[in-house]
Design a protein around this motif. Sequence first.
Motif, PDB file in Angstrom:
ATOM      1  N   ILE A   1       0.836  -1.204   0.000  1.00  0.00           N
ATOM      2  CA  ILE A   1       0.000   0.000   0.000  1.00  0.00           C
ATOM      3  C   ILE A   1       0.868   1.251   0.000  1.00  0.00           C
ATOM      4  O   ILE A   1       0.514   2.265  -0.616  1.00  0.00           O
ATOM      5  N   ARG A   2       2.029   1.182   0.653  1.00  0.00           N
ATOM      6  CA  ARG A   2       2.940   2.328   0.609  1.00  0.00           C
ATOM      7  C   ARG A   2       3.425   2.592  -0.809  1.00  0.00           C
ATOM      8  O   ARG A   2       3.689   3.737  -1.185  1.00  0.00           O
ATOM      9  N   LYS A   3       3.551   1.538  -1.609  1.00  0.00           N
ATOM     10  CA  LYS A   3       3.938   1.725  -3.010  1.00  0.00           C
ATOM     11  C   LYS A   3       2.847   2.478  -3.770  1.00  0.00           C
ATOM     12  O   LYS A   3       3.140   3.321  -4.629  1.00  0.00           O
ATOM     13  N   LEU A   4       1.597   2.186  -3.453  1.00  0.00           N
ATOM     14  CA  LEU A   4       0.487   2.912  -4.078  1.00  0.00           C
ATOM     15  C   LEU A   4       0.446   4.354  -3.581  1.00  0.00           C
ATOM     16  O   LEU A   4       0.152   5.281  -4.339  1.00  0.00           O
ATOM     17  N   LYS A   5       0.755   4.533  -2.302  1.00  0.00           N
ATOM     18  CA  LYS A   5       0.786   5.880  -1.733  1.00  0.00           C
ATOM     19  C   LYS A   5       1.867   6.724  -2.392  1.00  0.00           C
ATOM     20  O   LYS A   5       1.684   7.926  -2.625  1.00  0.00           O
ATOM     21  N   ALA A   6       3.009   6.093  -2.710  1.00  0.00           N
ATOM     22  CA  ALA A   6       4.102   6.819  -3.354  1.00  0.00           C
ATOM     23  C   ALA A   6       3.702   7.346  -4.726  1.00  0.00           C
ATOM     24  O   ALA A   6       4.279   8.324  -5.215  1.00  0.00           O
ATOM     25  N   LEU A   7       2.704   6.720  -5.334  1.00  0.00           N
ATOM     26  CA  LEU A   7       2.195   7.180  -6.628  1.00  0.00           C
ATOM     27  C   LEU A   7       1.068   8.194  -6.466  1.00  0.00           C
ATOM     28  O   LEU A   7       0.490   8.646  -7.455  1.00  0.00           O
ATOM     29  N   GLY A   8       0.751   8.530  -5.214  1.00  0.00           N
ATOM     30  CA  GLY A   8      -0.297   9.508  -4.956  1.00  0.00           C
ATOM     31  C   GLY A   8      -1.700   8.950  -5.059  1.00  0.00           C
ATOM     32  O   GLY A   8      -2.664   9.709  -5.189  1.00  0.00           O
ATOM     33  N   LEU A   9      -1.849   7.616  -4.966  1.00  0.00           N
ATOM     34  CA  LEU A   9      -3.154   6.991  -5.197  1.00  0.00           C
ATOM     35  C   LEU A   9      -3.951   6.756  -3.919  1.00  0.00           C
ATOM     36  O   LEU A   9      -5.168   6.565  -3.986  1.00  0.00           O
ATOM     37  N   THR A  10      -3.283   6.725  -2.771  1.00  0.00           N
ATOM     38  CA  THR A  10      -3.980   6.451  -1.516  1.00  0.00           C
ATOM     39  C   THR A  10      -3.571   7.466  -0.452  1.00  0.00           C
ATOM     40  O   THR A  10      -2.543   8.133  -0.563  1.00  0.00           O
ATOM     41  N   ILE A  11      -4.394   7.538   0.587  1.00  0.00           N
ATOM     42  CA  ILE A  11      -4.135   8.400   1.737  1.00  0.00           C
ATOM     43  C   ILE A  11      -4.182   7.531   2.986  1.00  0.00           C
ATOM     44  O   ILE A  11      -5.136   6.764   3.180  1.00  0.00           O
ATOM     45  N   SER A  12      -3.170   7.622   3.823  1.00  0.00           N
ATOM     46  CA  SER A  12      -3.125   6.849   5.063  1.00  0.00           C
ATOM     47  C   SER A  12      -3.771   7.634   6.199  1.00  0.00           C
ATOM     48  O   SER A  12      -3.604   8.849   6.304  1.00  0.00           O
ATOM     49  N   HIS A  13      -4.498   6.912   7.052  1.00  0.00           N
ATOM     50  CA  HIS A  13      -5.085   7.493   8.250  1.00  0.00           C
ATOM     51  C   HIS A  13      -4.589   6.721   9.464  1.00  0.00           C
ATOM     52  O   HIS A  13      -3.938   5.684   9.332  1.00  0.00           O
ATOM     53  N   ASP A  14      -4.899   7.229  10.650  1.00  0.00           N
ATOM     54  CA  ASP A  14      -4.525   6.490  11.854  1.00  0.00           C
ATOM     55  C   ASP A  14      -5.127   5.089  11.823  1.00  0.00           C
ATOM     56  O   ASP A  14      -4.532   4.132  12.320  1.00  0.00           O
ATOM     57  N   VAL A  15      -6.319   4.974  11.256  1.00  0.00           N
ATOM     58  CA  VAL A  15      -6.944   3.666  11.038  1.00  0.00           C
ATOM     59  C   VAL A  15      -7.297   3.563   9.563  1.00  0.00           C
ATOM     60  O   VAL A  15      -8.115   4.331   9.049  1.00  0.00           O
TER      61      VAL A  15
END
Length: 209
Positions: free
Chosen positions: A177-191
């Motif tokens: 999921i961090r790989k997807l985040k690096a592409l700007g596709l996801t946002i991480s939350h505390d949960v």
Amino acid sequence: MQTGTVLISKVVAEGIRDGRITAQYRRWDAPRVKPGSTQLTAAGVVRFTRVAKVADVDRISDRAARAAGMKDAAALRRALTPKPDRKPSERGSKGGHTVYRINLEWAGEDPRIALRAQVPTRDELTEIAGRLDRLDRRPSGPWTRDILEWIRDNPQVVSKELAAIRGVELLPMKVDIRKLKALGLTISHDVGYELSPRGAAYLDSLPPR
């Protein structure tokens, strides 16, 4: 320019961002970052401005220790005390024979924040598809679309549920999921996670299945 890395906790990163923390100390065999290089942290981008050997740890003052986010010099010295039974860490403070002071400063926001808000152009959609296709090329088979769709349909749901549904281990899945985040596709939350506008636009561009 990003070279080596220093383990920087979220609390320390936030202190660097607001200017309370201006240095870190690490026990290394050799410097692992270079002045002028940068590192992405939980509070944005940090720039390393100077790396110097500490000749005498006992001469570190309380003021210098507080500038590193520690209570006082005694607490810093305890943190830097070698532990013979601990294996050297690639990024930790007990992995070498020399103590270094790393001066640093906040250099700006996480560039992924701006990226994830940008709706991709047609050319960018093609580029995203190509990068995800490369990520999908592994023995276990494609995974990127499945995860993106699950996050879209289950925003801010604890990630262990996704791991259980997919029948995979939690930590490797988080790396994915961090790989997807690096592409700007996801946002991480505390949960859990949610799709970014960029990620939602990418999924919307795909044919239904």
